[in-house]
Design an enzyme around this catalytic site. Structure first.
Site, PDB file in Angstrom:
ATOM      1  N   ARG A 167       0.825  -1.199   0.000  1.00 49.11           N
ATOM      2  CA  ARG A 167       0.000   0.000   0.000  1.00 49.11           C
ATOM      3  C   ARG A 167       0.864   1.255   0.000  1.00 49.11           C
ATOM      4  O   ARG A 167       2.023   1.235   0.385  1.00 49.11           O
ATOM      5  CB  ARG A 167      -0.913   0.009   1.227  1.00 49.11           C
ATOM      6  CG  ARG A 167      -2.000  -1.049   1.225  1.00 49.11           C
ATOM      7  CD  ARG A 167      -2.823  -0.965   2.495  1.00 49.11           C
ATOM      8  NE  ARG A 167      -2.024  -1.223   3.690  1.00 49.11           N
ATOM      9  CZ  ARG A 167      -1.538  -0.289   4.486  1.00 49.11           C
ATOM     10  NH1 ARG A 167      -1.792   1.004   4.236  1.00 49.11           N
ATOM     11  NH2 ARG A 167      -0.807  -0.604   5.541  1.00 49.11           N
TER      12      ARG A 167
ATOM     13  N   ARG B 133       1.651 -12.380  -1.577  1.00 50.72           N
ATOM     14  CA  ARG B 133       0.289 -12.625  -1.096  1.00 50.72           C
ATOM     15  C   ARG B 133      -0.457 -13.634  -1.948  1.00 50.72           C
ATOM     16  O   ARG B 133      -0.159 -13.832  -3.126  1.00 50.72           O
ATOM     17  CB  ARG B 133      -0.505 -11.317  -1.118  1.00 50.72           C
ATOM     18  CG  ARG B 133       0.021 -10.215  -0.217  1.00 50.72           C
ATOM     19  CD  ARG B 133      -0.551 -10.313   1.159  1.00 50.72           C
ATOM     20  NE  ARG B 133      -0.110  -9.238   2.042  1.00 50.72           N
ATOM     21  CZ  ARG B 133      -0.625  -8.993   3.221  1.00 50.72           C
ATOM     22  NH1 ARG B 133      -1.632  -9.733   3.659  1.00 50.72           N
ATOM     23  NH2 ARG B 133      -0.171  -8.023   3.978  1.00 50.72           N
TER      24      ARG B 133
ATOM     25  N   HIS C 201      -9.921  -4.631  12.615  1.00 53.51           N
ATOM     26  CA  HIS C 201      -8.901  -5.234  11.754  1.00 53.51           C
ATOM     27  C   HIS C 201      -8.391  -6.470  12.488  1.00 53.51           C
ATOM     28  O   HIS C 201      -7.413  -6.427  13.217  1.00 53.51           O
ATOM     29  CB  HIS C 201      -7.768  -4.237  11.508  1.00 53.51           C
ATOM     30  CG  HIS C 201      -6.762  -4.712  10.521  1.00 53.51           C
ATOM     31  ND1 HIS C 201      -5.417  -4.457  10.642  1.00 53.51           N
ATOM     32  CD2 HIS C 201      -6.904  -5.444   9.380  1.00 53.51           C
ATOM     33  CE1 HIS C 201      -4.769  -4.995   9.622  1.00 53.51           C
ATOM     34  NE2 HIS C 201      -5.642  -5.603   8.852  1.00 53.51           N
TER      35      HIS C 201
ATOM     36  N   SER D  17       1.058  -7.180  10.786  1.00 45.23           N
ATOM     37  CA  SER D  17       1.684  -8.146   9.889  1.00 45.23           C
ATOM     38  C   SER D  17       2.852  -8.844  10.578  1.00 45.23           C
ATOM     39  O   SER D  17       3.680  -8.205  11.233  1.00 45.23           O
ATOM     40  CB  SER D  17       2.174  -7.427   8.633  1.00 45.23           C
ATOM     41  OG  SER D  17       2.802  -8.322   7.750  1.00 45.23           O
TER      42      SER D  17
ATOM     43  N   LYS E 296      -8.692  -2.511   0.879  1.00 45.29           N
ATOM     44  CA  LYS E 296      -8.619  -1.655   2.055  1.00 45.29           C
ATOM     45  C   LYS E 296      -9.450  -0.381   1.908  1.00 45.29           C
ATOM     46  O   LYS E 296      -9.816   0.234   2.914  1.00 45.29           O
ATOM     47  CB  LYS E 296      -7.159  -1.304   2.349  1.00 45.29           C
ATOM     48  CG  LYS E 296      -6.362  -2.483   2.910  1.00 45.29           C
ATOM     49  CD  LYS E 296      -7.007  -3.080   4.160  1.00 45.29           C
ATOM     50  CE  LYS E 296      -6.162  -4.189   4.761  1.00 45.29           C
ATOM     51  NZ  LYS E 296      -6.859  -4.890   5.881  1.00 45.29           N
TER      52      LYS E 296
ATOM     53  N   LYS F 216      -1.510 -13.649  12.951  1.00 45.96           N
ATOM     54  CA  LYS F 216      -2.977 -13.510  12.973  1.00 45.96           C
ATOM     55  C   LYS F 216      -3.667 -14.536  12.075  1.00 45.96           C
ATOM     56  O   LYS F 216      -4.589 -15.239  12.497  1.00 45.96           O
ATOM     57  CB  LYS F 216      -3.329 -12.081  12.543  1.00 45.96           C
ATOM     58  CG  LYS F 216      -4.814 -11.762  12.433  1.00 45.96           C
ATOM     59  CD  LYS F 216      -5.031 -10.264  12.400  1.00 45.96           C
ATOM     60  CE  LYS F 216      -4.335  -9.595  11.236  1.00 45.96           C
ATOM     61  NZ  LYS F 216      -5.092  -9.741   9.971  1.00 45.96           N
ATOM     62  N   THR F 217      -3.216 -14.623  10.828  1.00 48.29           N
ATOM     63  CA  THR F 217      -3.838 -15.556   9.885  1.00 48.29           C
ATOM     64  C   THR F 217      -3.516 -16.995  10.253  1.00 48.29           C
ATOM     65  O   THR F 217      -4.392 -17.874  10.233  1.00 48.29           O
ATOM     66  CB  THR F 217      -3.370 -15.255   8.451  1.00 48.29           C
ATOM     67  OG1 THR F 217      -3.767 -13.932   8.098  1.00 48.29           O
ATOM     68  CG2 THR F 217      -3.977 -16.233   7.466  1.00 48.29           C
TER      69      THR F 217
ATOM     70  N   ASP G 230      -9.492 -11.168   8.321  1.00 48.64           N
ATOM     71  CA  ASP G 230      -8.900  -9.837   8.316  1.00 48.64           C
ATOM     72  C   ASP G 230      -9.799  -8.689   8.757  1.00 48.64           C
ATOM     73  O   ASP G 230      -9.344  -7.795   9.445  1.00 48.64           O
ATOM     74  CB  ASP G 230      -8.374  -9.534   6.908  1.00 48.64           C
ATOM     75  CG  ASP G 230      -7.389  -8.387   6.882  1.00 48.64           C
ATOM     76  OD1 ASP G 230      -6.531  -8.311   7.773  1.00 48.64           O
ATOM     77  OD2 ASP G 230      -7.473  -7.555   5.964  1.00 48.64           O
TER      78      ASP G 230
END
Length: 530
Positions: free
Chosen positions: A57, A319, A217, A235, A198, A239-240, A254
């Protein structure tokens, strides 16, 4: 919110376009991307793409239209402002730039709860971007039905159009501009697809609090009794990985909302990091990368077109974008009940924080507003030692309102529900990065399981002298010494100095919230060491 004729805008784009194709399914979009030489197929049929100069981003190029709705609500310290006149000129020029091109239209949904739902139309000249957003948002009728009156959103995606700062009020030729009053987004000058995803989240984060919904988030999954667990984290904190559990159906990985009825996913897909992805550590995500129609961003392919997830020569931010339904365990309807457990994930590269700690509601809000993790040496140019990263609400770039708005809502939710809140450190022990070692994933999973199943509710705890949170003295299957970081260091005095240093970083970061924010639940020291 200003009423706006979104279909008129979409028809205007269609009228200028060379052709328009609406709601192509994945096989058609894959074929279009190959015909246009936008992508190549992996050996398994996934779509491999490059995003060009932008592999992440561009937050400094994101702007919100400053008008009567946003003037006194947006946290302008965190958001660039664009005048309504500049936005209208940008919109007109972006629409004109799509003229003559084949435009792909995708009509999708954001929000699994029909009462808090957005009807999102994305118009783009790029087939792989259309496939990406089709994978990521909710495809109407697949798992979630459209509500009676969803909020209309139009995203004009013109990646090859270059903005003119003088004409459009942008910073550079790249711009992501959001009109919150009319729910229009213009994206230009970047091919990084995460900007589309986003921008929807940013709209939701602006509007949801006015409906009593806390935008988050985070990832979320379900326990055996249907109770939800939330996983916040920046990141690299896990989390994932940690929310993908075959024994706990995934709500989403997410973006979520927490309403009075429980948790709902904003999306219909997953956008997982693939750096060093392995079938043993993350089998569900690895399997998803081998699926036809999955979009792999900036993943280097070997000669036989096999993805090399260890190759980060293009970027470390590689990704995979895929629909959530390809995972083996997902929550029905992408919704869950009231959260019973909230987990804040951090990767503390200083080696100071314990692997797990229980937070009071006040401490939970403090750590939510802090949003702490740490970058390690070597991950970015110029980073030679651990660097603290603080991102309010674990997602500051996507939060248009002041963080305390979201913090106050979280405090209210925790008080009303009694949800337990845990700080789970997936970082280093025995010393900081370069001296100590990363906490092993097996221990982290045991700690998380104990927090989720209630095993830690009755164990004896100690109160951390510096940070004040409660730390278990024992957890089955976890080395006892690991629970007290100071004991894992060979030099106790060095640990104390590092702990004071980290506490000072927390204190100085919290000063940006002003005197009204409550810093008392933070580190307990009159003046932390530099």
């Amino acid at each position: 919110m200003t009423l706006f004729d979104h279909e008129a805008l979409r028809s205007q784009i269609a009228g200028r376009a060379g052709s328009v194709s609406a709601n192509d399914i994945a096989p058609v979009l894959v074929a279009r991307s190959l015909q246009g030489e936008e992508s190549e197929l992996t050996v398994d049929g996934a779509v491999s793409v490059r995003t060009g100069a932008f592999t992440g981003r561009s937050p400094k190029d994101k702007f919100i239209v400053r008008d009567n709705l946003t003037e006194n609500t947006v946290w302008w310290d965190n958001s660039g402002a664009m005048s309504p006149a500049h936005f209208d000129t940008l919109l007109a020029d972006a629409v004109a730039a799509l003229g003559g091109h084949s435009v792909l239209r995708q009509d999708l949904l954001a929000g699994a709860d029909p009462r808090h739902q957005y009807a999102v139309t994305v118009m783009t000249p790029s087939a792989w971007h259309a496939l990406f957003i089709r994978n990521l948002l909710i495809r109407p009728g697949e798992m979630v039905e459209a509500g009676a009156n969803p909020t209309q959103v139009t995203i004009v995606h013109a990646p090859h159009f270059r903005a003119d700062p003088a004409r459009h009020g942008s910073r550079t030729e790249t711009v992501i501009a959001l009109d919150m009053s009319r729910n229009i987004v213009v994206i230009a000058g970047t091919s990084y697809a995460g900007e589309i995803k986003k921008s929807v989240f940013s709209l939701f984060n602006f509007h949801a609090p006015r409906q009593g919904v806390l935008p988050m988030h985070c990832s979320a999954n379900l326990g055996k009794d249907g109770e939800a667990a939330l996983f916040f984290g920046l990141s690299g904190t896990g989390k994932t990985t940690l929310s993908n559990d075959p024994d706990r159906p995934l709500i989403g990985d997410d973006e979520h909302g927490w309403s009075e009825d429980g948790v709902f996913n904003l999306e219909g897909g997953c956008y997982a990091k693939t750096v060093k992805l392995s079938p043993s550590a993350e089998p569900e995500i690895f399997a998803a990368t081998k699926r036809f129609g999955t979009v792999l961003e900036n993943v280097v392919l070997e000669e036989d077109r096999t993805p090399d997830f260890d190759d980060i020569s293009l970027t470390e931010n590689t990704r995979a974008a895929y629909p959530i339904h390809v995972l083996p365990a997902i929550a029905k309807g992408s919704v869950g009940g009231t959260p019973k457990t909230v987990v804040f994930l951090t990767a503390d590269a200083f080696g100071v924080l314990p692997p797990i700690a229980r937070l009071t509601p006040e401490q939970a809000v403090y750590h939510f507003l802090s949003g702490y993790t740490a970058k390690v040496a070597g991950t970015e140019r110029g980073v030679t030692e651990p660097q603290a990263t603080f991102s309010a609400c674990f997602g500051a770039p996507f939060m248009p309102l002041h963080p305390t708005v979201y913090g106050d809502m979280l405090a209210e939710k925790l008080r009303a529900t009694g949800a337990a809140t845990w700080l789970l450190n997936t970082g280093w022990t025995g010393g900081g990065h370069g001296v100590g070692k990363r906490i092993d994933i097996a221990s982290t999973r045991r700690l998380l399981t104990a927090a989720l199943d209630g095993s830690l509710d009755t164990v004896e705890m100690r109160e951390d002298e510096l940070f004040g949170f409660a730390v278990p003295l024992s957890v089955p299957g976890v080395e006892t010494r690991l629970l007290t970081p100071r004991l894992t260091w060979t030099d106790a005095e060095a640990y104390d100095n590092q702990a004071l240093h980290l506490a000072g970083l927390f204190r100085r970061n919290f000063e940006k919230f002003g005197t009204e924010a409550n810093a008392e639940p933070g580190p307990r020291l009159a003046q932390a060491a530099e």
